[in-house]
Design a protein around this motif. Structure first.
Motif, short mmCIF file in Angstrom:
data_model
loop_
_atom_site.label_atom_id
_atom_site.label_comp_id
_atom_site.label_asym_id
_atom_site.label_seq_id
_atom_site.Cartn_x
_atom_site.Cartn_y
_atom_site.Cartn_z
N GLU A 220 0.87 -1.28 -0.19
CA GLU A 220 -0.13 -0.05 0.01
C GLU A 220 0.75 1.39 -0.05
O GLU A 220 0.52 2.10 -0.58
N ALA A 221 1.88 1.09 0.68
CA ALA A 221 2.74 2.43 0.90
C ALA A 221 3.48 2.48 -0.57
O ALA A 221 3.79 3.71 -1.08
N ALA A 222 3.98 1.47 -1.43
CA ALA A 222 4.21 1.63 -2.71
C ALA A 222 3.41 2.11 -3.48
O ALA A 222 3.63 3.09 -4.46
N ARG A 223 2.23 1.73 -3.32
CA ARG A 223 1.28 2.35 -4.38
C ARG A 223 0.68 3.94 -4.02
O ARG A 223 0.75 4.66 -5.00
N ASP A 224 0.91 4.22 -2.65
CA ASP A 224 0.60 5.68 -2.14
C ASP A 224 1.76 6.45 -2.85
O ASP A 224 1.65 7.71 -3.18
N ALA A 225 3.08 5.91 -2.95
CA ALA A 225 4.24 6.81 -3.40
C ALA A 225 4.04 6.91 -4.76
O ALA A 225 5.10 7.44 -5.43
N GLY A 226 3.04 6.19 -5.64
CA GLY A 226 2.94 6.41 -7.03
C GLY A 226 3.86 5.34 -7.70
O GLY A 226 3.87 5.35 -9.05
N ALA A 227 4.18 4.13 -7.32
CA ALA A 227 4.72 2.94 -7.92
C ALA A 227 3.62 2.35 -8.76
O ALA A 227 2.47 2.24 -8.18
N SER A 228 4.23 1.86 -9.78
CA SER A 228 3.25 1.17 -10.72
C SER A 228 3.31 -0.46 -10.16
O SER A 228 3.93 -0.78 -9.29
N ASP A 229 2.51 -1.10 -11.00
CA ASP A 229 2.50 -2.56 -10.36
C ASP A 229 3.82 -3.31 -10.39
O ASP A 229 4.23 -4.16 -10.08
N TRP A 230 4.26 -2.91 -11.67
CA TRP A 230 5.58 -3.51 -12.23
C TRP A 230 6.79 -3.18 -11.24
O TRP A 230 7.58 -3.92 -10.83
N GLN A 231 6.85 -1.97 -10.91
CA GLN A 231 7.48 -1.19 -10.05
C GLN A 231 7.38 -1.77 -8.70
O GLN A 231 8.66 -2.12 -7.80
N THR A 232 6.37 -2.08 -8.13
CA THR A 232 5.98 -2.64 -6.60
C THR A 232 6.48 -4.01 -6.70
O THR A 232 7.15 -4.58 -5.75
N LEU A 233 6.31 -4.69 -7.85
CA LEU A 233 6.53 -6.18 -7.91
C LEU A 233 8.30 -6.25 -8.00
O LEU A 233 8.90 -6.92 -7.10
N TRP A 234 8.87 -5.25 -8.69
CA TRP A 234 10.28 -5.48 -9.00
C TRP A 234 11.10 -5.04 -7.61
O TRP A 234 12.01 -5.40 -7.27
N THR A 235 10.69 -3.98 -6.94
CA THR A 235 11.36 -3.20 -5.88
C THR A 235 10.88 -3.46 -4.40
O THR A 235 11.87 -3.59 -3.60
N VAL A 236 9.89 -4.18 -4.48
CA VAL A 236 9.30 -4.64 -2.89
C VAL A 236 9.07 -6.09 -2.95
O VAL A 236 9.77 -6.69 -2.13
N ILE A 237 8.16 -6.95 -3.85
CA ILE A 237 7.94 -8.10 -3.58
C ILE A 237 9.17 -9.03 -3.90
O ILE A 237 9.33 -10.11 -3.23
N VAL A 238 9.96 -8.72 -5.28
CA VAL A 238 10.93 -9.84 -5.55
C VAL A 238 11.88 -9.70 -4.45
O VAL A 238 12.57 -10.87 -3.86
N PRO A 239 12.86 -8.55 -3.80
CA PRO A 239 13.61 -8.28 -2.91
C PRO A 239 13.22 -9.29 -1.67
O PRO A 239 13.92 -9.92 -1.14
N LEU A 240 11.86 -9.19 -1.36
CA LEU A 240 11.52 -9.85 0.05
C LEU A 240 11.24 -11.31 -0.33
O LEU A 240 11.18 -11.92 0.75
N CYS A 241 11.33 -11.82 -1.53
CA CYS A 241 11.05 -13.28 -1.70
C CYS A 241 12.50 -13.77 -2.10
O CYS A 241 12.44 -15.04 -2.38
N LYS A 242 13.52 -13.31 -1.92
CA LYS A 242 14.70 -13.91 -2.30
C LYS A 242 15.01 -15.06 -1.40
O LYS A 242 15.49 -16.12 -2.15
N PRO A 243 14.61 -15.20 -0.09
CA PRO A 243 14.91 -16.27 0.62
C PRO A 243 14.21 -17.46 0.10
O PRO A 243 14.53 -18.84 -0.19
N GLY A 244 12.81 -17.28 -0.41
CA GLY A 244 12.01 -18.41 -1.03
C GLY A 244 12.63 -18.80 -2.58
O GLY A 244 12.64 -19.84 -2.78
N ILE A 245 13.26 -17.88 -3.05
CA ILE A 245 13.84 -18.05 -4.36
C ILE A 245 14.88 -18.82 -4.25
O ILE A 245 15.31 -19.74 -5.16
N ALA A 246 15.75 -18.48 -3.46
CA ALA A 246 17.11 -19.41 -2.99
C ALA A 246 16.79 -20.60 -2.59
O ALA A 246 17.40 -21.54 -3.20
N ILE A 247 15.83 -20.93 -1.76
CA ILE A 247 15.32 -22.17 -1.22
C ILE A 247 14.90 -23.23 -2.39
O ILE A 247 15.14 -24.25 -2.67
N GLY A 248 13.94 -22.60 -3.19
CA GLY A 248 13.46 -23.33 -4.30
C GLY A 248 14.48 -23.55 -5.35
O GLY A 248 14.45 -24.58 -5.95
#
Length: 318
Positions: A220-248
């Motif tokens: 929600e903070a990323a959307r309020d800052a004006g980030a697009s869906d792609w920017q939210t995915l790349w700058t927020v979701i992907v970095p926070l999913c690094k442990p899951g990506i590494a384990i997989g």
């Protein structure tokens, strides 16, 4: 007696109580440590019996001599010399390096496809499916292939991809091809397809687990800052999913590197892999040579895991 002296009287008593309480706290800490050791003992015994001891035996056998009739418990480095025979003499690549390159090719292709599919499925289930009951149903659908053995799941592709299979018949019926495509089965394509089919769920689960731990207020903070869906995915979701990506990634790469059944069935026994080499040596009762290859493969897998863990500190992230 003054008020100040009355207030000062309990202080020596409290100071005297501290040394008496210290031994009790130390004894309690020792009991807690002993309890923790007893709780870890069953898993440690299982780890010792089914991992450490077999690994030690494999390492020991890899240094034994053998011939056509027997295994000789005598120390030798010839098995490892045979593994790397011709690899450091220059010229063309040796058989071992070519085999590892072939295996690495399948590992990278399977990893890329499972990561793309696994991340997409996990993202959809985590952020677009609101009902926890529906999430459970979708996860159950992902695990349906595991209700049967790997061999049965691979054999199921043969009537689809064969020369007279449904895919070729459909392509010819639609006029897209004039003759059956031979490369659909018993080829690199079939091997990669089977690897993706078998291992995608090992990428979905850890990535989904990481996504469910993301605080939705960050999105929600990323959307309020004006980030697009792609920017939210790349700058927020992907970095926070690094442990899951590494384990997989660890799951998929280690499973593919040691697999020999998939390569044999879907490759028509014509495609080389490290696991296939070990399986052939085992079938010819060349156990020391197979053990040496297994140790080298274990070293390669360990290097891959070490490289992934250097990219991200899993202990800190988890």
């Amino acid at each position: 007696m003054s008020l100040a002296s009355e207030r000062a009287m309990p202080v020596p008593a409290a100071a005297a109580a501290r040394p008496a309480a210290a031994p009790g706290l130390a004894a309690q800490a020792r009991r807690q440590r002993r309890l923790a050791y007893w709780q870890a003992a069953p898993l440690a015994l299982v780890f010792l019996a089914f991992f450490a001891v077999p690994l030690a035996l494999t390492l020991m056998v890899s240094f034994w001599e053998y011939n056509e009739y027997e295994i000789i418990p005598s120390f030798t480095l010839q098995n490892y010399a045979d593994v790397f025979e011709g690899c450091f003499s220059g010229g063309d690549l040796c058989t071992t390096f070519r085999t590892y390159l072939s295996t690495l090719k399948f590992c990278l292709l399977a990893w890329a496809f499972t990561l793309g599919i696994g991340f997409t499925v996990a993202y959809f289930v985590a952020f677009h499916v609101r009902s926890s009951a529906m999430q459970t149903v979708l996860f159950l659908l992902c695990t349906i292939p595991f209700w049967t053995s790997n061999v049965i799941r691979m054999i199921a592709w043969i009537p689809l991809l064969g020369r007279n299979g449904l895919v070729n018949d459909g392509l010819m019926a639609l006029g897209l091809t004039r003759a059956p495509i031979d490369g659909l089965l018993y080829s690199d394509f079939a091997v990669v397809l089977a690897f993706v089919h078998l291992n995608t769920v090992f990428m979905i689960v850890p990535i989904f687990n990481s996504m469910m731990r993301i605080d939705r207020s960050l999105l929600e903070a990323a959307r309020d800052a004006g980030a697009s869906d792609w920017q939210t995915l790349w700058t927020v979701i992907v970095p926070l999913c690094k442990p899951g990506i590494a384990i997989g990634s660890i799951f998929v790469l280690t499973l593919v590197m040691g697999d020999f059944v998939t390569v044999g069935v879907m490759g028509g026994q014509q495609i080389a892999s490290v696991g296939k080499v070990i399986q052939v040596q085992m079938s010819y009762l060349q156990f020391p040579a197979a053990a040496a290859n297994a140790v080298v493969l274990l070293g390669a897998v360990t290097l891959v895991i070490a490289g992934l863990t250097r990219l991200i500190d899993l202990r800190r992230e988890l």
